[in-house]
Design a protein around this motif. Structure first.
Motif, PDB file in Angstrom:
ATOM      1  N   ALA A   1       0.847  -1.187   0.065  1.00 58.87           N
ATOM      2  CA  ALA A   1       0.134  -0.090  -0.236  1.00 58.87           C
ATOM      3  C   ALA A   1       0.750   1.281  -0.004  1.00 58.87           C
ATOM      4  O   ALA A   1       1.980   1.248   0.635  1.00 58.87           O
ATOM      5  N   GLN A   2       0.330   2.319  -0.585  1.00 56.84           N
ATOM      6  CA  GLN A   2       1.172   3.748  -0.452  1.00 56.84           C
ATOM      7  C   GLN A   2       0.005   4.600  -0.407  1.00 56.84           C
ATOM      8  O   GLN A   2      -0.882   4.784  -0.891  1.00 56.84           O
ATOM      9  N   PRO A   3       0.242   5.592   0.676  1.00 56.07           N
ATOM     10  CA  PRO A   3      -0.680   6.731   0.771  1.00 56.07           C
ATOM     11  C   PRO A   3      -0.752   7.797  -0.435  1.00 56.07           C
ATOM     12  O   PRO A   3       0.495   7.737  -1.015  1.00 56.07           O
ATOM     13  N   ILE A   4      -1.629   8.395  -0.528  1.00 61.64           N
ATOM     14  CA  ILE A   4      -1.857   9.406  -1.597  1.00 61.64           C
ATOM     15  C   ILE A   4      -2.811  10.413  -1.225  1.00 61.64           C
ATOM     16  O   ILE A   4      -3.556  10.510  -0.624  1.00 61.64           O
ATOM     17  N   HIS A   5      -2.326  11.843  -1.191  1.00 58.69           N
ATOM     18  CA  HIS A   5      -3.070  13.096  -1.089  1.00 58.69           C
ATOM     19  C   HIS A   5      -3.740  13.548  -1.975  1.00 58.69           C
ATOM     20  O   HIS A   5      -3.239  14.018  -3.220  1.00 58.69           O
TER      21      HIS A   5
END
Length: 422
Positions: A161-165
């Motif tokens: 997973a990777q956060p995205i703004h």
């Protein structure tokens, strides 16, 4: 070496919208790098990509405990373990905004025992234009992440997973917006029209104008030789950020401020101040010398409002309740499976301007226009108007929406086979 995934995608993504409710957002483009071992060779695993929204509320007790621990670490740093980080947020809901799935074919005829191969798998996930932006509020926060999951034929899975703004940016298609309020019980003010200039590039300055319609421009007193005029002497203003944690009924997709649905509300002052002056109708001799108004405008007056928002205010992004009802999503359980929950909690954010008017009444002589009496100032009413505080961009909406060519929904993992024509 075991198989694993590596997600490559942007850390930020923009959503453009205008005042008419139209919006545009490019899909999130990226790639997944799959490192696989020989056990997967010759199989067709399934790659699943999801855009996930998480709504988390602040855990008040944990937050207090975390602040106390931070204070203790300052005074007893050598004696405390500073590696443990306490979680100050509690997850309220987790929803799938969009997802895509594809089957991957893995072939490698030159593999050796224990060798790990890798391939890049491009992907594209569409973003609904009414998706709320990433924001942190006084009650909690809204965050997003992209989760890539590889399902093998044996139903074993591994993911990353990777956060995205997500940032919402306003493209203004008009210069101003208006809101009208009527006050049938006010003895002085009949109606107020607030016109707000649309912010562009920065939300640190608000320019607005209050057009005030007086109930009576001028009235005669019991003496035929005197008349009186209502005046506005001071306007106290206050910019507020209102945050609500609301329970959403998944069956009806409705929201209400009823106590059964409103879990918590926070009103935070962004800035405040006051404007002093002397405003009245053109019948007032003290005002008539400054500017002349037509007879059609004899009971209205314009009061400009220039409001500076401090850079340290840390405003949250506006989140309207329609963002949730119009965005297709499914509630996701904390275990990663689709949840049968009937309710979930969402965060709603709005900004508003509160105006308090201090009024008076001056009495004049009809022959000389001299001031003969002045009543003490008194507070008349409080008016509340919604404010538009958004990050704006200087560009044309259609130019942004139609500047890029359409994309293929599926991208081949390998170049096509070429046929030699003899």
């Amino acid at each position: 070496m075991s198989s694993k995934l590596q997600l490559v995608c942007p850390s930020e993504h923009d959503i453009y919208f205008n005042l008419d409710g139209d919006g545009y957002a490019e899909p999130i483009n990226g790639s997944v790098k799959l490192h696989y071992n020989e056990a997967l060779v010759g199989t067709a695993p399934q790659l699943q990509l999801r855009l996930i929204r998480t709504v988390a509320s602040e855990n008040k007790q944990t937050a207090i405990s975390a602040r106390e621990s931070q204070f203790l670490r300052k005074i007893k740093r050598p004696f405390l373990n500073t590696t443990k980080q306490e979680e100050s947020y509690k997850i309220e809901s987790c929803a799938i905004i969009n997802e895509t799935t594809r089957h991957i074919s893995l072939f490698d005829q030159t593999r050796t025992s224990g060798c790990t191969n890798s391939i890049n798998i491009p992907f594209s996930i569409a973003v609904p234009v009414n998706t709320p932006g990433t924001t942190t509020t006084s009650l909690g926060k809204i965050t997003y992440s992209i989760i890539a999951t590889m399902l093998t034929p044996g139903r074993d899975s591994f993911n990353t997973a990777q956060p995205i703004h997500l940032a919402r940016k306003l493209i203004p298609d008009r210069h101003s917006i208006q809101h009208i309020r009527s006050y049938s019980k006010s003895p002085v003010i009949n109606q107020i029209t607030l016109s707000q200039d649309i912010p562009v590039d920065s939300n640190s300055w608000l320019s607005a104008c209050a057009n005030i319609s007086l109930r009576q421009a001028m009235t005669m007193t019991q003496r035929d030789s005197e008349f009186k005029c209502a005046t506005i002497r001071t306007i106290h203003w206050r910019v507020e950020e209102v945050t609500r944690l609301v329970t959403q009924d998944e069956n009806n997709l409705q929201y209400t401020d009823n106590a059964d649905f409103l879990k918590e509300e926070s009103v935070r002052e962004i800035c405040s101040g006051k404007h002093k002056g002397y405003w009245s109708s053109h019948h007032n001799p003290l005002v008539k010398q400054r500017h002349q108004k037509s007879e059609e405008q004899d009971s209205t007056l314009d009061i400009p409002l220039e409001i500076s928002i401090p850079k340290t205010a840390h405003l949250s992004s506006r989140v309207d309740e329609t963002f949730y009802t119009s965005t297709p999503s499914r509630v996701l359980g904390l275990s990663g499976e689709d949840s049968p929950m009937d309710e979930s909690n969402v965060i709603i954010v709005e900004h508003r301007l509160k105006l308090d008017f201090i009024t008076g009444e001056d009495t004049f002589d009809t022959r000389s226009n001299n001031l003969v009496d002045r009543k003490p100032h008194r507070s008349t009413l409080s008016a509340i108007f919604p404010l538009l505080i958004e990050n704006g961009v200087k560009c044309d909406f259609e130019a942004v929406a139609f500047s890029n060519p359409p994309r293929y929904e599926d991208i081949s993992l390998s170049p096509p086979e070429y046929i030699t024509l003899e």
